[in-house]
Design a protein around this motif. Structure first.
Motif, PDB file in Angstrom:
ATOM      1  N   PHE A 135      14.550   7.799  -7.466  1.00 54.20           N
ATOM      2  CA  PHE A 135      13.451   7.021  -8.047  1.00 54.20           C
ATOM      3  C   PHE A 135      13.270   7.490  -9.489  1.00 54.20           C
ATOM      4  CE2 PHE A 135      11.586  10.757  -6.138  1.00 54.20           C
ATOM      5  CZ  PHE A 135      10.683  11.207  -7.097  1.00 54.20           C
ATOM      6  N   ASP A 136      12.832   6.583 -10.353  1.00 57.64           N
ATOM      7  CA  ASP A 136      12.671   6.890 -11.773  1.00 57.64           C
ATOM      8  C   ASP A 136      11.500   6.090 -12.308  1.00 57.64           C
ATOM      9  OD1 ASP A 136      12.855   7.540 -14.416  1.00 57.64           O
ATOM     10  OD2 ASP A 136      14.975   7.023 -14.636  1.00 57.64           O
ATOM     11  N   ASN A 137      10.400   6.759 -12.603  1.00 62.01           N
ATOM     12  CA  ASN A 137       9.186   6.095 -13.067  1.00 62.01           C
ATOM     13  C   ASN A 137       8.893   6.361 -14.536  1.00 62.01           C
ATOM     14  OD1 ASN A 137       8.541   5.122 -10.429  1.00 62.01           O
ATOM     15  ND2 ASN A 137       7.885   7.199  -9.899  1.00 62.01           N
ATOM     16  N   ARG A 138       9.857   6.892 -15.255  1.00 61.15           N
ATOM     17  CA  ARG A 138       9.595   7.246 -16.642  1.00 61.15           C
ATOM     18  C   ARG A 138       9.330   6.029 -17.512  1.00 61.15           C
ATOM     19  NH1 ARG A 138      14.741  11.131 -17.172  1.00 61.15           N
ATOM     20  NH2 ARG A 138      15.529   9.459 -15.827  1.00 61.15           N
ATOM     21  N   LEU A 139       9.918   4.888 -17.170  1.00 62.50           N
ATOM     22  CA  LEU A 139       9.716   3.676 -17.963  1.00 62.50           C
ATOM     23  C   LEU A 139       9.213   2.516 -17.098  1.00 62.50           C
ATOM     24  CD1 LEU A 139      12.957   3.847 -20.149  1.00 62.50           C
ATOM     25  CD2 LEU A 139      10.645   4.565 -20.781  1.00 62.50           C
ATOM     26  N   ARG A 140       8.785   2.804 -15.871  1.00 57.81           N
ATOM     27  CA  ARG A 140       8.362   1.745 -14.965  1.00 57.81           C
ATOM     28  C   ARG A 140       6.860   1.536 -15.031  1.00 57.81           C
ATOM     29  NH1 ARG A 140      12.029   0.165 -11.033  1.00 57.81           N
ATOM     30  NH2 ARG A 140      10.284  -0.802  -9.941  1.00 57.81           N
ATOM     31  N   ALA A 141       6.456   0.282 -14.998  1.00 58.83           N
ATOM     32  CA  ALA A 141       5.031  -0.045 -14.933  1.00 58.83           C
ATOM     33  C   ALA A 141       4.528   0.013 -13.496  1.00 58.83           C
ATOM     34  CB  ALA A 141       4.783  -1.434 -15.517  1.00 58.83           C
ATOM     35  N   ASP A 142       5.446  -0.171 -12.525  1.00 53.09           N
ATOM     36  CA  ASP A 142       5.069  -0.138 -11.106  1.00 53.09           C
ATOM     37  C   ASP A 142       5.811   1.014 -10.427  1.00 53.09           C
ATOM     38  OD1 ASP A 142       7.501  -1.368 -11.573  1.00 53.09           O
ATOM     39  OD2 ASP A 142       7.408  -2.557  -9.716  1.00 53.09           O
ATOM     40  N   PRO A 143       5.248   2.213 -10.478  1.00 47.03           N
ATOM     41  CA  PRO A 143       5.949   3.405  -9.984  1.00 47.03           C
ATOM     42  C   PRO A 143       6.386   3.278  -8.530  1.00 47.03           C
ATOM     43  CG  PRO A 143       3.941   4.004 -11.157  1.00 47.03           C
ATOM     44  CD  PRO A 143       3.906   2.523 -10.968  1.00 47.03           C
ATOM     45  N   ARG A 144       7.579   3.772  -8.273  1.00 44.34           N
ATOM     46  CA  ARG A 144       8.088   3.889  -6.909  1.00 44.34           C
ATOM     47  C   ARG A 144       8.269   5.376  -6.616  1.00 44.34           C
ATOM     48  NH1 ARG A 144      12.904  -0.709  -7.196  1.00 44.34           N
ATOM     49  NH2 ARG A 144      11.539  -2.488  -7.668  1.00 44.34           N
ATOM     50  N   THR A 145       7.612   5.841  -5.598  1.00 41.21           N
ATOM     51  CA  THR A 145       7.623   7.271  -5.306  1.00 41.21           C
ATOM     52  C   THR A 145       7.752   7.506  -3.810  1.00 41.21           C
ATOM     53  OG1 THR A 145       5.220   7.381  -5.057  1.00 41.21           O
ATOM     54  CG2 THR A 145       6.101   7.714  -7.269  1.00 41.21           C
ATOM     55  N   PRO A 146       8.127   8.717  -3.436  1.00 40.40           N
ATOM     56  CA  PRO A 146       8.100   9.061  -2.005  1.00 40.40           C
ATOM     57  C   PRO A 146       6.684   8.917  -1.461  1.00 40.40           C
ATOM     58  CG  PRO A 146       9.284  10.724  -3.274  1.00 40.40           C
ATOM     59  CD  PRO A 146       8.625   9.820  -4.267  1.00 40.40           C
ATOM     60  N   ASN A 147       6.571   8.639  -0.192  1.00 36.27           N
ATOM     61  CA  ASN A 147       5.266   8.462   0.441  1.00 36.27           C
ATOM     62  C   ASN A 147       4.650   9.831   0.732  1.00 36.27           C
ATOM     63  OD1 ASN A 147       3.042   7.328   1.673  1.00 36.27           O
ATOM     64  ND2 ASN A 147       4.057   7.150   3.667  1.00 36.27           N
ATOM     65  N   ILE A 148       4.183  10.478  -0.337  1.00 38.08           N
ATOM     66  CA  ILE A 148       3.632  11.825  -0.233  1.00 38.08           C
ATOM     67  C   ILE A 148       2.317  11.866  -0.994  1.00 38.08           C
ATOM     68  CG2 ILE A 148       3.981  14.264  -0.796  1.00 38.08           C
ATOM     69  CD1 ILE A 148       7.010  13.693  -0.658  1.00 38.08           C
ATOM     70  N   ASP A 149       1.277  12.403  -0.371  1.00 42.64           N
ATOM     71  CA  ASP A 149      -0.032  12.537  -1.006  1.00 42.64           C
ATOM     72  C   ASP A 149      -0.055  13.825  -1.825  1.00 42.64           C
ATOM     73  OD1 ASP A 149      -2.638  12.589  -1.788  1.00 42.64           O
ATOM     74  OD2 ASP A 149      -3.459  13.032   0.200  1.00 42.64           O
ATOM     75  N   LEU A 150      -0.001  13.672  -3.146  1.00 41.61           N
ATOM     76  CA  LEU A 150       0.039  14.841  -4.017  1.00 41.61           C
ATOM     77  C   LEU A 150      -1.339  15.434  -4.291  1.00 41.61           C
ATOM     78  CD1 LEU A 150       2.702  14.118  -6.786  1.00 41.61           C
ATOM     79  CD2 LEU A 150       2.653  16.019  -5.195  1.00 41.61           C
ATOM     80  N   SER A 151      -2.390  14.789  -3.829  1.00 40.42           N
ATOM     81  CA  SER A 151      -3.726  15.263  -4.173  1.00 40.42           C
ATOM     82  C   SER A 151      -3.985  16.672  -3.645  1.00 40.42           C
ATOM     83  CB  SER A 151      -4.783  14.300  -3.630  1.00 40.42           C
ATOM     84  OG  SER A 151      -4.726  14.223  -2.213  1.00 40.42           O
ATOM     85  N   ARG A 152      -3.276  17.053  -2.576  1.00 37.60           N
ATOM     86  CA  ARG A 152      -3.484  18.378  -1.988  1.00 37.60           C
ATOM     87  C   ARG A 152      -2.808  19.485  -2.787  1.00 37.60           C
ATOM     88  NH1 ARG A 152      -1.307  18.124   3.846  1.00 37.60           N
ATOM     89  NH2 ARG A 152      -1.848  20.328   3.741  1.00 37.60           N
TER      90      ARG A 152
END
Length: 665
Positions: free
Chosen positions: A14-31
């Motif tokens: 996955f690469d969100n450096r230039l994406r307007a609609d990020p695609r990421t692993p289904n992981i909650d980073l808030s923790r």
């Protein structure tokens, strides 16, 4: 808000450096936005791949640190990992200094693939995955143009771990000490264990073996007999464990820490404080050290002389005992601080048994006992040489490990009756170690599954029976554990002369006064934070007193981690940050070390089983039942270990509090 920038996770880029609609692993980073206080994570590298969380930091720097650690961990037993890790670390070091264009990355990729396919342990088999992901999907990041302008992450923390290590509360490096046994060095195996706690032989006898439940070898045949190998290491070291500390200089510093409670948590806290050079005084209400390990575990499982020899390590290191001194009776916390202590650790345990809570019950009735009181009285009488036979049938309510200790002890004391265990659920759902249940059955103890106490039957203040409800299990519509319902009209009276309630223990709250300033949690235990600090400055707690009734290994783990926090507190007057504990949170968030599978074929090999006294030889005495493994059995069992290590690492924006650069087991 931390977010994923780019990476490869479980084979998916996955690469969100230039994406307007990020695609990421289904992981909650808030923790895990930060690792320690105000210190954001910048990357994660592990056997699942890699993720970058900050565009300001260099992926090459993260990779270089990760593979430098992999190189250090390579044991040298196989060429692909031994040589390959060096080549990879050298290549990344060049890339880090802007010389990536001069590296033959195709050759490095071939080395990585060779390691991944042919290495002998998990370090070599899985550490190639992050860099292979970079080479396949983001090779440009290795060029000088990409790596040059970005700064290095200032913090780095890595752990080499395995499912068994993560399941162990003390995070003992189990594959390492098994390797030493395989190599014929039980003394070195014991030394590895002593880096975590002094009760090696004791733990090798009574540990509840969470590590074995996580053992990946179970995917082939049976889990490794980890607990039995631990016992073998302690028993076959060549000298008594306490002799290993004869040449260790005693701590001569003034006692700055008071440890209250000489059970597993307090002992291990004192042990690690003393090893760090701090003076320690240990207070306990009893006349000997060991806590519930000494008083609540019968001698047929844990011989008293063995435990005594291992607890003496504290005094050999320079600690001072103060026996028959009880918090709340002989002193309070203010007294300790007025006497010059800078910190206090509360390892006071849960020493109050509980009754069944049935309508109209009276704890003073003859033949009605609390499980913990029964075991404590038994130990006291045995120490005095007094026999305490039980007359008639005995019924134990509960099916945890304390209940099994009560049942098997009662079986040895009953001269003209039988012993029964009542449990409201099935055997499969019982919290006791299944081997303990099996041993109890061998000894003739009878189990009344799916029964729950309803009413004590009493005549002239003497228990004559217990009325039991039959229980049914009903599927939970919300999922999870089945619900229990009473099967109406099926209650029955089970005639007995003794009922032992073994359904739990609790903290004796009366040891505290308001001036102590110790807050309790909603379960009635001592409230602590992630660093084992209580509501009062300078006071720490762990073990059963803070977690509720648990296990010997869990108590020792708390003692070790609390000591880490206390050591930092003595320097800075702030509780120390425990990086390894925080890494546990990161692993949980990212699902690391969960559902680890092996991709290679292994031949089945039988699990070793210790010799033990037959049921006929053991039911009328308290001699130790299990006899230990032979050298041949132990080495054959050690050969079954798959060494399924994984290397996990994070980088952070700032240095990690109190952290060495490459931490972990």
């Amino acid at each position: 808000m931390t977010s994923f920038l780019f990476g490869v996770w479980e084979g998916v880029p996955f690469d969100n450096r230039l994406r307007a609609d990020p695609r990421t692993p289904n992981i909650d980073l808030s923790r895990v936005e930060t690792f320690d206080e105000q210190n954001p994570l910048t990357s994660l590298l592990c056997d699942k791949g890699f993720v970058m969380l900050s565009g300001e930091h260099s992926v090459v720097d993260a990779l270089a640190r990760y593979y430098e650690r992999a190189k250090q961990l390579s044991c040298g037993r196989c060429t692909p990992c031994r040589s390959g890790s060096v080549l990879i670390a050298e290549a990344l070091e060049k890339a880090l200094h802007g010389e990536g264009a001069h590296v033959d990355w195709d050759r490095i990729k071939a080395v990585l693939e060779l390691m991944k396919e042919t290495s002998l342990c998990g370090i070599g088999l899985t550490s190639p995955i992050p860099l292979l992901g970079v080479l396949e999907h983001f090779p440009e990041v290795l060029s000088p143009r990409f790596s040059g302008p970005r700064q290095a992450s200032r913090g780095f923390f890595a752990v080499a771990t395995a499912p068994c290590i993560e399941a162990c509360p003390s995070h003992v490096n189990i594959p390492r000490y098994i390797d030493y046994i395989r190599s014929g060095r039980p003394d070195m195996a014991t030394t590895e264990l002593l880096s975590h706690y002094p009760l090696v032989g004791s733990c090798g006898r009574v540990c509840v073996r969470p590590c074995e439940s996580a053992c990946v070898r179970a995917q082939v045949d049976k889990p490794i007999a980890i607990k039995d190998l631990k016992r073998f290491a302690a028993d076959e070291t060549g000298v008594p464990l306490e002799a290993l500390f004869n040449q260790v200089p005693k701590v001569k510093a003034p006692a700055r820490v008071a440890v209250i409670g000489a059970g597993p948590a307090g002992l291990n806290c004192a042990y690690h404080l003393l090893k760090a050079g701090h003076g320690v005084d240990v207070y306990d209400r009893h006349s000997e050290a060991g806590g519930m390990a000494r008083l609540g575990i019968p001698a047929y499982r844990l011989p008293n002389e063995l435990l005594k020899s291992e607890t003496e390590i504290v005094s050999r290191l320079g600690g001072t005992w103060h026996f028959e001194k009880s918090l709340g009776r002989d002193f309070h916390l203010n007294d300790l601080f007025e006497n010059g202590y800078d910190a206090v650790f509360l390892g006071v345990g849960c020493c109050l048994g509980t009754t069944l809570g049935l309508p109209g019950e009276n704890p003073a009735w003859k033949g009605y006992l609390k499980g913990l009181d029964f075991l404590l009285d038994l130990e006291k009488n045995q120490s005095l040489g007094v026999e305490t036979p039980l007359e008639g049938d005995v019924l134990i309510v509960g099916c945890g490990n304390v209940a099994m200790d009560c049942a098997r002890s009662a079986r040895r004391l009953v001269k003209n009756g039988r012993v029964f265990v009542s449990y409201r659920r099935t055997r499969e759902e019982a919290p006791a170690d299944q081997e303990e249940i099996e041993a109890a059955m061998e000894e003739g103890i009878e189990f009344l599954w799916n029964t729950a106490p309803k009413r004590l039957v009493v005549e002239d203040d003497q228990v004559t029976g217990l009325e039991l409800d039959r229980m049914a299990l009903v599927p939970n519509p919300e999922g999870g554990r089945s619900k229990l319902v009473v099967r109406e009209g099926e209650a029955f009276i089970h005639p007995v002369t003794t009922v032992i309630a073994a359904i739990g223990q609790k903290l004796e709250q009366s040891i505290f006064i308001e001036a102590d300033g110790i807050a309790l949690d909603r379960w009635g235990n001592i409230a602590i934070d992630d660093n084992f600090a209580t509501s009062r400055d300078g006071v720490f707690a762990g073990g059963d007193a803070a977690a509720g009734p648990s296990t010997l290994i869990a108590g020792m783990a708390d003692g070790q981690m609390a000591a880490t926090s206390i050591i930092e507190y003595l320097k800075t007057k702030r509780p120390g940050f425990i990086a390894r504990r925080r890494m546990d949170n990161v692993m949980a968030t990212f699902g690391l070390m969960k559902d680890v599978h092996i991709d290679k074929d292994y031949c089945e090999a039988p699990r070793a089983h210790m010799a033990r006294l037959s049921a006929q030889e053991r039911v009328d005495n308290f001699n130790e039942v299990e006899q230990g493994l032979t050298t041949d059995e132990a080495q054959a069992e050690a050969d079954r270990c798959l060494r399924c290590y994984r290397l996990l690492a994070v980088t952070t924006e700032h240095p990690i509090q109190g952290n060495r650069d490459a931490e972990g087991v």
